[in-house]
Design a protein around this motif. Structure first.
Motif, PDB file in Angstrom:
ATOM      1  N   GLU A   5       0.411  -1.132   0.105  1.00  0.00           N
ATOM      2  CA  GLU A   5      -0.030  -0.047  -0.041  1.00  0.00           C
ATOM      3  C   GLU A   5       1.160   1.150   0.205  1.00  0.00           C
ATOM      4  O   GLU A   5       0.603   2.091  -1.006  1.00  0.00           O
ATOM      5  N   GLU A   6       1.845   1.098   0.260  1.00  0.00           N
ATOM      6  CA  GLU A   6       3.005   2.626   0.272  1.00  0.00           C
ATOM      7  C   GLU A   6       4.372   2.056  -0.216  1.00  0.00           C
ATOM      8  O   GLU A   6       5.124   1.054   0.970  1.00  0.00           O
ATOM      9  N   LEU A   7       4.929   3.166  -0.735  1.00  0.00           N
ATOM     10  CA  LEU A   7       6.063   2.590  -1.178  1.00  0.00           C
ATOM     11  C   LEU A   7       7.083   4.431  -0.613  1.00  0.00           C
ATOM     12  O   LEU A   7       6.438   5.448  -1.746  1.00  0.00           O
ATOM     13  N   ASP A   8       7.333   4.041  -0.092  1.00  0.00           N
ATOM     14  CA  ASP A   8       8.087   5.259   0.348  1.00  0.00           C
ATOM     15  C   ASP A   8      10.022   5.528  -0.072  1.00  0.00           C
ATOM     16  O   ASP A   8      10.543   4.898   1.007  1.00  0.00           O
ATOM     17  N   ALA A   9      10.172   5.707  -0.557  1.00  0.00           N
ATOM     18  CA  ALA A   9      12.082   5.658  -0.800  1.00  0.00           C
ATOM     19  C   ALA A   9      12.641   7.102  -1.557  1.00  0.00           C
ATOM     20  O   ALA A   9      13.959   8.074  -1.412  1.00  0.00           O
ATOM     21  N   MET A  10      12.063   8.621  -0.907  1.00  0.00           N
ATOM     22  CA  MET A  10      11.875  10.053  -0.323  1.00  0.00           C
ATOM     23  C   MET A  10      13.448  10.124   0.675  1.00  0.00           C
ATOM     24  O   MET A  10      14.538   9.363   1.460  1.00  0.00           O
ATOM     25  N   GLY A  11      14.605  10.268  -0.464  1.00  0.00           N
ATOM     26  CA  GLY A  11      15.105  11.451  -0.391  1.00  0.00           C
ATOM     27  C   GLY A  11      16.944   9.920  -0.178  1.00  0.00           C
ATOM     28  O   GLY A  11      17.934  10.139  -0.226  1.00  0.00           O
ATOM     29  N   CYS A  12      16.443   9.123  -1.365  1.00  0.00           N
ATOM     30  CA  CYS A  12      17.801   7.748  -1.650  1.00  0.00           C
ATOM     31  C   CYS A  12      17.693   8.521  -3.211  1.00  0.00           C
ATOM     32  O   CYS A  12      17.323   7.989  -4.099  1.00  0.00           O
ATOM     33  N   LYS A  13      19.194   8.575  -3.336  1.00  0.00           N
ATOM     34  CA  LYS A  13      19.587  10.030  -3.996  1.00  0.00           C
ATOM     35  C   LYS A  13      20.578   8.645  -5.196  1.00  0.00           C
ATOM     36  O   LYS A  13      20.509   8.582  -6.315  1.00  0.00           O
ATOM     37  N   ASN A  14      20.310   7.372  -4.492  1.00  0.00           N
ATOM     38  CA  ASN A  14      21.055   6.348  -5.658  1.00  0.00           C
ATOM     39  C   ASN A  14      20.089   6.168  -6.089  1.00  0.00           C
ATOM     40  O   ASN A  14      20.758   5.043  -7.355  1.00  0.00           O
ATOM     41  N   LEU A  15      18.837   5.881  -5.870  1.00  0.00           N
ATOM     42  CA  LEU A  15      17.584   5.346  -6.958  1.00  0.00           C
ATOM     43  C   LEU A  15      17.505   6.098  -8.128  1.00  0.00           C
ATOM     44  O   LEU A  15      17.719   7.690  -7.727  1.00  0.00           O
ATOM     45  N   ILE A  29       0.167   5.264  -1.796  1.00  0.00           N
ATOM     46  CA  ILE A  29       1.108   6.049  -2.050  1.00  0.00           C
ATOM     47  C   ILE A  29       2.612   5.657  -1.847  1.00  0.00           C
ATOM     48  O   ILE A  29       2.992   5.114  -1.963  1.00  0.00           O
ATOM     49  N   LEU A  30       2.641   7.043  -3.274  1.00  0.00           N
ATOM     50  CA  LEU A  30       4.050   6.498  -3.792  1.00  0.00           C
ATOM     51  C   LEU A  30       4.560   7.911  -3.323  1.00  0.00           C
ATOM     52  O   LEU A  30       4.636   9.063  -4.050  1.00  0.00           O
ATOM     53  N   ARG A  31       5.858   7.450  -2.459  1.00  0.00           N
ATOM     54  CA  ARG A  31       6.501   9.109  -2.642  1.00  0.00           C
ATOM     55  C   ARG A  31       8.242   8.231  -3.287  1.00  0.00           C
ATOM     56  O   ARG A  31       8.648   8.197  -2.609  1.00  0.00           O
ATOM     57  N   LEU A  32       8.583   9.236  -4.074  1.00  0.00           N
ATOM     58  CA  LEU A  32       9.684   9.022  -4.849  1.00  0.00           C
ATOM     59  C   LEU A  32      10.847  10.804  -5.042  1.00  0.00           C
ATOM     60  O   LEU A  32      11.161  10.405  -6.148  1.00  0.00           O
ATOM     61  N   GLY A  33      10.250  11.153  -4.118  1.00  0.00           N
ATOM     62  CA  GLY A  33      10.794  12.723  -4.032  1.00  0.00           C
ATOM     63  C   GLY A  33      12.283  12.840  -3.561  1.00  0.00           C
ATOM     64  O   GLY A  33      13.093  11.874  -2.779  1.00  0.00           O
ATOM     65  N   TRP A  34      13.313  13.450  -4.187  1.00  0.00           N
ATOM     66  CA  TRP A  34      14.596  14.026  -4.365  1.00  0.00           C
ATOM     67  C   TRP A  34      15.653  12.611  -4.703  1.00  0.00           C
ATOM     68  O   TRP A  34      16.495  12.635  -4.096  1.00  0.00           O
ATOM     69  N   THR A  35      14.894  11.722  -5.269  1.00  0.00           N
ATOM     70  CA  THR A  35      15.455  10.185  -6.170  1.00  0.00           C
ATOM     71  C   THR A  35      16.199  11.012  -7.280  1.00  0.00           C
ATOM     72  O   THR A  35      15.849  11.939  -8.069  1.00  0.00           O
ATOM     73  N   LEU A  50      -3.071   3.255 -11.233  1.00  0.00           N
ATOM     74  CA  LEU A  50      -2.559   3.009  -9.786  1.00  0.00           C
ATOM     75  C   LEU A  50      -4.432   3.177  -9.391  1.00  0.00           C
ATOM     76  O   LEU A  50      -4.339   4.427  -9.107  1.00  0.00           O
ATOM     77  N   ASP A  51      -5.853   3.279  -9.443  1.00  0.00           N
ATOM     78  CA  ASP A  51      -7.059   3.128  -8.709  1.00  0.00           C
ATOM     79  C   ASP A  51      -6.811   3.998  -7.569  1.00  0.00           C
ATOM     80  O   ASP A  51      -8.151   4.635  -7.008  1.00  0.00           O
ATOM     81  N   LYS A  52      -5.759   3.225  -6.619  1.00  0.00           N
ATOM     82  CA  LYS A  52      -6.604   4.098  -5.378  1.00  0.00           C
ATOM     83  C   LYS A  52      -5.664   4.563  -5.114  1.00  0.00           C
ATOM     84  O   LYS A  52      -5.722   4.909  -3.884  1.00  0.00           O
ATOM     85  N   LEU A  53      -4.347   5.332  -6.169  1.00  0.00           N
ATOM     86  CA  LEU A  53      -3.260   6.064  -5.475  1.00  0.00           C
ATOM     87  C   LEU A  53      -4.087   7.303  -4.779  1.00  0.00           C
ATOM     88  O   LEU A  53      -4.880   8.229  -5.597  1.00  0.00           O
ATOM     89  N   GLU A  54      -3.655   7.660  -3.596  1.00  0.00           N
ATOM     90  CA  GLU A  54      -3.845   9.371  -3.017  1.00  0.00           C
ATOM     91  C   GLU A  54      -3.145   9.679  -3.061  1.00  0.00           C
ATOM     92  O   GLU A  54      -3.322  10.987  -2.961  1.00  0.00           O
TER      93      GLU A  54
END
Length: 104
Positions: A5-15, A29-35, A50-54
């Protein structure tokens, strides 16, 4: 990963590279900021499935370019794009009226 339900990779600069989102139908929840991601496997159109993406946060994703397909994202409430290279929305800006928070 179908139930994720949630994928948070915020700040993973090597991603970097493209993110595979196939099979993540429960994602809210999909957080990919600062990657360093550059896109989604098989293009942005996969996001519309992703029809459930909030929440989608791609803040400061300088390598992420293209247009976000708003059609199909009817559950989306929070969209953060500031500092990204997103150029617009495939289905028009007027389709964003359902958002609670928008950061461009």
């Amino acid at each position: 990963m179908e139930k994720l339900e949630e994928l948070d990779a915020m700040g993973c600069k090597n991603l970097g590279g493209e993110i595979l989102i196939d099979g993540l139908s429960s994602l809210r929840i999909l957080r990919l900021g600062w990657t360093s991601i550059s896109g989604f496997s098989n293009g942005f159109d996969k996001l519309s499935r992703l029809d459930k993406l909030e929440e989608l946060d791609v803040s400061e994703c300088k390598n992420l370019e293209g247009e976000i397909p708003i059609n199909g994202l009817s559950s989306l409430k929070i969209l953060r794009l500031s500092g990204s290279s997103i150029s617009g929305f495939l289905d028009g800006f007027d389709k964003l009226s359902f958002l609670e928070e928008l950061q461009l």
